[in-house]
Design an enzyme around this catalytic site. Structure first.
Site, short mmCIF file in Angstrom:
data_model
loop_
_atom_site.label_atom_id
_atom_site.label_comp_id
_atom_site.label_asym_id
_atom_site.label_seq_id
_atom_site.Cartn_x
_atom_site.Cartn_y
_atom_site.Cartn_z
N ALA A 94 27.56 16.59 -7.10
CA ALA A 94 26.04 16.69 -7.44
C ALA A 94 25.49 15.41 -7.94
O ALA A 94 26.27 14.84 -8.86
CB ALA A 94 25.99 18.01 -8.44
N CYS A 95 24.23 15.07 -7.75
CA CYS A 95 23.61 14.03 -8.48
C CYS A 95 22.05 14.32 -8.69
O CYS A 95 22.04 15.29 -8.37
CB CYS A 95 23.62 12.77 -7.31
SG CYS A 95 22.77 12.94 -6.16
N PRO A 96 21.36 13.56 -9.43
CA PRO A 96 20.10 13.82 -10.11
C PRO A 96 19.11 14.18 -8.72
O PRO A 96 18.29 15.17 -8.74
CB PRO A 96 19.53 12.66 -10.73
CG PRO A 96 20.78 12.10 -11.00
CD PRO A 96 21.86 12.23 -10.06
N GLY A 101 19.94 14.47 -5.48
CA GLY A 101 20.53 15.28 -4.40
C GLY A 101 20.36 14.68 -2.83
O GLY A 101 20.42 15.64 -2.10
N THR A 138 25.33 12.59 -3.71
CA THR A 138 26.27 13.68 -3.64
C THR A 138 26.95 13.86 -2.23
O THR A 138 28.03 14.17 -2.39
CB THR A 138 25.09 15.10 -3.37
OG1 THR A 138 24.36 15.06 -4.63
CG2 THR A 138 26.11 16.45 -3.33
#
Lengths: 98, 830
Positions: free
Chosen positions: A8-10, A12, A16
């Site tokens: 998951a990343c900020p 998305g 990700t």
């Protein structure tokens, strides 16, 4: 080993999926059984199920924010949390740490 | 009379409303007094300065007192004015604001100096510093003149006031845009201010001062009063007052205007504490690249003028700069940069080039015939008030003048313009039209637009009163002179006459008879003229629209004035923000009436054009075109934009849209039809050859991101390039988006995005992306806040594919952009 992972990343929309791809590729190369759930702009995909959790040896959380549904993995013996970037740039190091 | 009201304007009682209020009050014999109950200050309404000094803000309880002898008419008129036209006095547009983090970081890294102030006029300019010393232009009031001759000094003063009045009136007539005209009108109202003039005369008579000293003394007092206001807008008028006083004194001393001390010889940025509007107007704007001022807010006249002429301006800065130093002014972000480094200039060059490119693109095929995407001919005409606006309209590609409002010639003067003056003005416009049609609307004044030399009785409801053609029989001479001038000027081009406010056939017949008779007179006098000018009617009264079959047989052409038509159709005063709804314009009732008008015109074989706000709204264009309006007349500044929007439309699809809209039952139903259409047309593909840049010579990450963002802006994929750029940098601030193989994937999700996009840039040489990484190939992924899953899936696929070394090598080695685009399309299955 049977390994599970969540990325998951900020935003998305990019990291990700890059991290998921790297973990899948490297895991397979190292001869592991691996399944990666992505939590991005399209929501949760390739969801880790109860059956997946059963008998899993380790869980990699490659994420820059709290992952959703963490309670699903209470029974897994080894949980490793890493920044999403490490999964992209040096996935082998993550598997070495397991 | 004692009329109490809450002050209705958000900007307070600043100069424009004050000047308008004074003008209205002066039209009557009675004397009025304005009282602000909150501040306890009162002022005679013949004094703009007095009105300003009441320090009136939005919502203040106010009263207007009428001294004896006025009667009910004056009272009714003033109340009608306060609840109508007065509400529209609050002009002045605020510029968009953007905080910037990108530029200061770039400037600091290159070791330069920069300052952040208030950007009050956007744009980018680079030039040499010219320091203007404009602080103390007003002479110190000197003591009494030993051998004073008050009578002589009073005459000198009166002559100076009269001289300056003539100058200002000329300047108003020659103003190149509305902002300039409005500022000059305020200056004229200040000059004519009764209390200020009274104080000057008192200083001469009672204190035995010479005229210049008396002006200085009276001005200082008035400035002090203005500066006490806690309202920024009113404090700012002090500068205008000083400007007028200064010109008045120079008028007496016979000196050249102060501007001659500030002549520019090379591209320059003028740095000053403050700048008088008249000084700004006299600068060589061909060389003026920017303004850096200490004083002047967004609502100051200098800011309004700078915006209207496109001169970048930053205020709120007190800089100690040497003349000749290179300065870059970034008005959009409010930045001033001294001796900008090459990479800073390179960054800004990307933005200026892209802006220029977009400006060129917005003027498709000037001179050529304009068609929709499917080849349907359309015409964009312009609404103008002055010859200068005509020139501007034709410069933007207007196919003609659809509406020449002649009122401007008649307002703000003590007598009506002579026949010769009118012939000259009309001829100038016809000459700049060079054969293209010019539709001249005959005088449209009435109770809402009083002329000092034209006594019209005040009406309780001016918009339903004697407007336009309705009072022509009463003031026949005024119209006759205008028709005489028009017929004579018409030999210079294609002039057509338009009659305002027609509701019955007899009105048109009356004007046609007048034209015929006038043409006969001119022929008898042996004057060159054109007798057979096309005579059209302005369709703005619903009765005319509903009986148009009959009227159209008699008229040579039709022009729909939607502003009034909609107001009369809904019985809703368009100057009342509580009543007026923009959605009335696309209400099914309006659309059905418009469809009927277009159909009547077609049936009678007469051309129909549409002028009015509706035509300037890009979102309504598909509807108007679909209803059958192929000639739209808009403000000169909108011509290029509307031309560009029309060329992108499909006439057949527009007709289909209009058919559906005519069956809708509410405005919101029509609105959702419009939105669906807009969405279908914004469905741009993710990838586009215009979004691929190979072998770019950027040297910094800032330049790379800037270049990609500007590409998106030029392709119409973002509505806010600066906002998008900042959103991308905000994402980079979390951690750099470089992948470590010479690849970087900056990205963001932002409401500034119109269409989801992938932009690609391959660099000639790698640039640093973070402390440890560089990038040679950059993918910029931008997504709308409500991105479709289909596109997000492509982004995800691209992200995954970039983890494959052979795919990466393939991208790095692609021989050209076509090849690179092709491999992307096949890998991503687009």
């Amino acid at each position: 080993m049977k390994i599970l992972a969540i990325t998951a990343c900020p935003t998305g929309i990019a990291h990700t999926y890059m991290a998921a791809e790297q973990l899948e590729r490297t895991g397979k190369q190292l001869g592991h059984a691996i399944k990666v759930e992505t939590q991005g702009a399209m929501g949760i995909e390739n969801r880790l199920t109860e059956a997946d959790v059963l008998g899993a040896d380790a869980l990699i959380l490659a994420s820059d924010l709290p992952v959703q549904g963490r309670e699903r993995f209470a029974g897994i013996p080894r949980i490793l949390e890493v920044p999403v970037q490490l999964a992209i740039k040096n996935p082998a190091e993550i598997f070495a740490r397991l | 009379m004692d009329y109490a009201f809450a002050f209705p304007l958000a900007g307070g009682l600043h100069a424009w409303p004050a000047a308008a209020l004074r003008e209205r009050a002066m039209a009557h014999q009675a004397r009025f007094e304005f009282v602000n109950e909150r501040t306890g200050r009162r002022a005679s309404m013949d004094s703009v300065l007095g009105l300003l000094a009441t320090d009136t803000r939005l919502g203040d309880p106010c009263r207007i007192l009428m001294e004896d002898g006025g009667g009910d008419e004056a009272r009714g008129d003033l109340i009608a004015f306060l609840s109508g036209p007065f509400l529209r006095c609050d002009r002045g547009s605020a510029p968009a604001k953007h905080a910037s983090t990108v530029v200061p970081r770039l400037v600091e890294r290159s070791g330069g100096r920069w300052w952040s102030g208030n950007g009050v006029s956007e744009g980018i300019g680079v030039g040499r510093t010219v320091v203007a010393d404009t602080r103390n232009t007003l002479p110190e009031p000197s003591g009494p003149d030993g051998e004073s001759h008050p009578e002589l000094e009073l005459r000198v003063l009166q002559q100076a006031i009269e001289g300056l009045r003539v100058h200002l009136q000329e300047e108003i007539l020659l103003a190149s845009n509305l902002a300039q005209r409005s500022v000059l009108e305020v200056h004229l109202a200040l000059l004519e201010d009764a209390s200020w003039q009274g104080n000057m005369e008192a200083a001469i008579r009672d204190r035995h001062l010479a005229a210049p000293a008396a002006i200085a003394a009276a001005t200082q007092g008035a400035i002090d009063a203005l500066r006490r206001s806690d309202h920024q807008v009113i404090r700012e008028r002090a500068l205008d007052l000083r400007d007028v006083a200064d010109r008045l004194i120079r008028q007496i001393l016979g000196e050249a205007p102060e501007a001659s001390c500030l002549s520019l010889t090379e591209p320059s940025v003028v740095v000053a504490e403050l700048l008088a509007p008249s000084t700004f107007l006299s600068l060589d704007r061909g060389l003026l690249r920017g303004l850096v001022l200490t004083e002047g807010g967004e609502t100051s006249h200098i800011a309004i003028l700078a915006r209207s002429f496109g001169v970048p301006c930053v205020t709120g800065l007190q800089l100690d700069l040497a003349a000749g130093q290179r300065l870059l002014v970034d008005g959009g972000r409010g930045l001033v940069i001294a001796d900008p480094a090459p990479e800073v200039e390179a960054y800004y060059r990307i933005e200026t080039n892209a802006r220029h490119q977009r400006a060129v693109r917005q003027t498709p095929g000037i001179g050529g015939h304009l068609t929709t995407r499917d080849g349907h001919p359309v015409h964009v005409l312009a609404n103008i008030s002055t010859p200068e606006e005509a020139a501007c309209a034709f410069g933007s590609g207007a196919d003609g003048i659809g509406l020449f409002r002649t009122e401007m010639l008649f307002l703000h003067r003590s007598a009506s313009p002579s026949e010769d003056e009118q012939v000259q003005t009309y001829t100038r416009i016809l000459e700049s039209a060079a054969g293209r049609p010019v539709v001249l609307r005959l005088l449209d004044v009435g109770g809402d637009k009083p002329l000092p030399y034209l006594p019209l009785p005040p009406e309780a409801n001016p918009f339903l009163g004697r407007r336009g053609v309705r009072w022509y029989p009463v003031h026949r001479d005024l119209v006759r002179t205008q028709v005489r001038a028009a017929l004579q000027a018409a030999v210079h081009g294609d002039l057509r006459l338009l009659v305002p406010m027609v509701s019955e056939r007899e009105e048109l017949d009356w004007v046609r008879a007048l034209v015929r008779e006038t043409a006969g007179e001119l022929a008898a006098e042996g004057k060159a003229c054109k007798a057979d000018l096309p005579l059209g009617i302005m369709v703005e009264v619903p009765a005319a629209a509903l009986n148009l079959e009959a009227l159209a047989r008699e008229a040579d052409f039709l022009s729909v004035g939607t502003n009034d038509l909609v107001q009369y159709l809904f019985a809703a005063d368009r100057s009342d923000p509580g009543l007026m709804k923009a959605s009335h314009e696309w209400h099914p009732a309006t659309l059905r009436l418009l469809a009927r008008i277009a159909e009547s015109g077609r049936a009678a074989g007469k051309s129909v054009s549409l002028c009015g706000e509706m035509a300037s709204r890009p979102k309504l264009l598909p509807l108007l075109l679909g209803l059958g309006f192929e000639q739209l007349s808009v403000a000169p500044s909108s011509v290029a934009r509307i031309r560009a929007s029309l060329t992108a439309l499909d006439a057949e699809a527009c007709r289909e849209l209009a058919r559906k809209a005519l069956h809708a039952s509410t405005s919101s139903e029509v609105e959702s039809l419009l939105e669906n259409t807009a969405q279908a047309s914004s469905a741009l593909p993710l990838l586009d050859p215009d979004l691929v840049v190979l072998d770019a010579g950027c040297h910094t990450k800032e330049e790379v991101i800037k270049l990609l963002v500007e590409r998106l802006a030029t392709a119409g994929r973002t509505r806010d390039a600066l906002g998008l750029e900042e959103a991308i940098w905000a994402r980079e601030a979390a951690y750099a988006t470089s992948l470590g193989f010479g690849f970087a994937v900056p990205h963001c999700k932002s409401p500034a995005v119109i269409a989801n996009s992938i932009a690609v840039l391959r660099l000639a040489a790698p640039v640093a992306w973070s402390a440890e990484t560089t990038a040679r190939l950059v993918f910029l992924l931008v997504s709308r806040a409500d991105a479709e899953e289909e596109h997000l899936r492509v982004f995800a696929r691209l992200a995954r594919r970039l983890m494959d070394p052979s795919f990466r090598h393939h991208l790095l080695d692609s021989p050209d952009s076509g090849n690179l685009l092709e491999s992307l399309r096949s890998e991503l299955s687009i």
